[in-house]
Design a protein around this motif. Structure first.
Motif, PDB file in Angstrom:
ATOM      1  N   UNK A   1       0.858  -1.186   0.000  1.00 35.23           N
ATOM      2  CA  UNK A   1       0.000   0.000   0.000  1.00 35.23           C
ATOM      3  C   UNK A   1       0.892   1.234   0.000  1.00 35.23           C
ATOM      4  N   UNK A   2       0.468   2.251  -0.734  1.00 34.01           N
ATOM      5  CA  UNK A   2       1.281   3.442  -0.958  1.00 34.01           C
ATOM      6  C   UNK A   2       0.403   4.682  -0.811  1.00 34.01           C
ATOM      7  N   UNK A   3       0.960   5.717  -0.180  1.00 33.88           N
ATOM      8  CA  UNK A   3       0.265   7.005  -0.050  1.00 33.88           C
ATOM      9  C   UNK A   3       1.301   8.122  -0.002  1.00 33.88           C
ATOM     10  N   UNK A   4       0.879   9.387  -0.106  1.00 43.72           N
ATOM     11  CA  UNK A   4       1.815  10.482   0.092  1.00 43.72           C
ATOM     12  C   UNK A   4       2.390  10.437   1.501  1.00 43.72           C
ATOM     13  N   UNK A   5       3.633  10.929   1.634  1.00 47.48           N
ATOM     14  CA  UNK A   5       4.283  10.931   2.936  1.00 47.48           C
ATOM     15  C   UNK A   5       4.062  12.223   3.689  1.00 47.48           C
TER      16      UNK A   5
ATOM     17  N   UNK B   1       5.152   7.274   0.905  1.00 44.70           N
ATOM     18  CA  UNK B   1       5.130   6.429   2.093  1.00 44.70           C
ATOM     19  C   UNK B   1       4.544   5.083   1.677  1.00 44.70           C
ATOM     20  N   UNK B   2       5.313   4.020   1.871  1.00 49.22           N
ATOM     21  CA  UNK B   2       4.875   2.695   1.422  1.00 49.22           C
ATOM     22  C   UNK B   2       4.991   1.684   2.556  1.00 49.22           C
TER      23      UNK B   2
ATOM     24  N   UNK C   1      -9.307   5.499  -0.172  1.00 50.24           N
ATOM     25  CA  UNK C   1      -9.042   6.380   0.966  1.00 50.24           C
ATOM     26  C   UNK C   1      -7.996   5.741   1.868  1.00 50.24           C
ATOM     27  N   UNK C   2      -7.132   6.559   2.437  1.00 51.75           N
ATOM     28  CA  UNK C   2      -6.071   6.024   3.280  1.00 51.75           C
ATOM     29  C   UNK C   2      -6.617   5.248   4.475  1.00 51.75           C
TER      30      UNK C   2
END
Length: 210
Positions: free
Chosen positions: A60-64, A77-78, A152-153
């Motif tokens: 899973x990956x999102x902005x840091x 951010x992974x 969604x995170x």
């Protein structure tokens, strides 16, 4: 907005869309022992991380981190699942030393089956370079199964940790079985649940002063 792919998705590159704050304390901390529980490498100035391939049962990956201190560096951010392995690994970091100047630390292993457990990575860039072949002999870049974009995170399962850039309804990517071939990352911090490696070499060289 959410979409689900059918089959496998290949991505040549993960890009960042936010900027980091103080992602890690100054200097470089390292704990590496055969079969250990937990390892952490961090550097406020960043370090390079390379591997022929990172494989995991989930990704899973999102902005840091969203708050900037200096510059406009991008972060991603992974997190990987509980079973993550690396085909070789190389870490290079520059560490300031009092009086002596700057030392360059090299950590290397050619072990094709390095056990990492789950991994948390906060990186300036996370790229899969275009080699002739990946570690599987045929694919380069990233090969991801069951990709969902725009999740969604909070739905992706990220913990609501303050100071990491978490936004409950912000953008995230999730995938099942994942292979990141020819990984080349510029990284601020990495946390490993464990480390099992057959060979490991560490070296330090003093860089010439300007």
């Amino acid at each position: 907005m959410e979409g689900q792919t059918a089959g496998r998705t290949r991505l040549g590159r993960f890009a960042a869309i936010t900027v980091p704050a103080t992602v890690a304390a100054g200097g470089l901390g390292l704990a590496m022992v055969q079969g250990m529980v937990g390892a952490a490498i961090s550097s406020a100035d960043g370090f390079s991380l390379q591997s022929k391939a990172i494989t995991s049962d989930s990704l899973k990956v999102r902005p840091g981190q969203a708050e900037a201190t200096t510059g406009a560096d991008e972060t991603v951010y992974a997190e990987t699942g509980g079973t993550t392995n690396a085909n070789g690994i190389t870490v290079t970091a520059q560490v300031p030393l009092p009086v002596l100047g700057t030392a360059e630390l090299h950590i290397n292993s050619t072990d094709p089956t390095i056990g990492l457990g789950s991994v948390i990575l906060n990186a300036k860039t996370l790229a899969m370079t275009d080699g002739e072949n990946g570690a599987d002999g045929g694919s380069s870049g990233a090969v991801l199964d069951g990709v969902a974009l725009g999740v969604a995170q909070s739905e992706a399962g990220f913990a609501a940790n303050p100071g990491t850039g978490y936004v409950a309804d912000g953008f995230a990517l999730t995938a099942g079985s994942s292979t990141l071939n020819n990984l080349d990352a510029q990284t601020y911090a990495i946390q490993l649940e464990g480390l099992e490696v057959e060979d490991l070499s560490l070296g330090v060289s003093l860089l010439p002063s300007n």
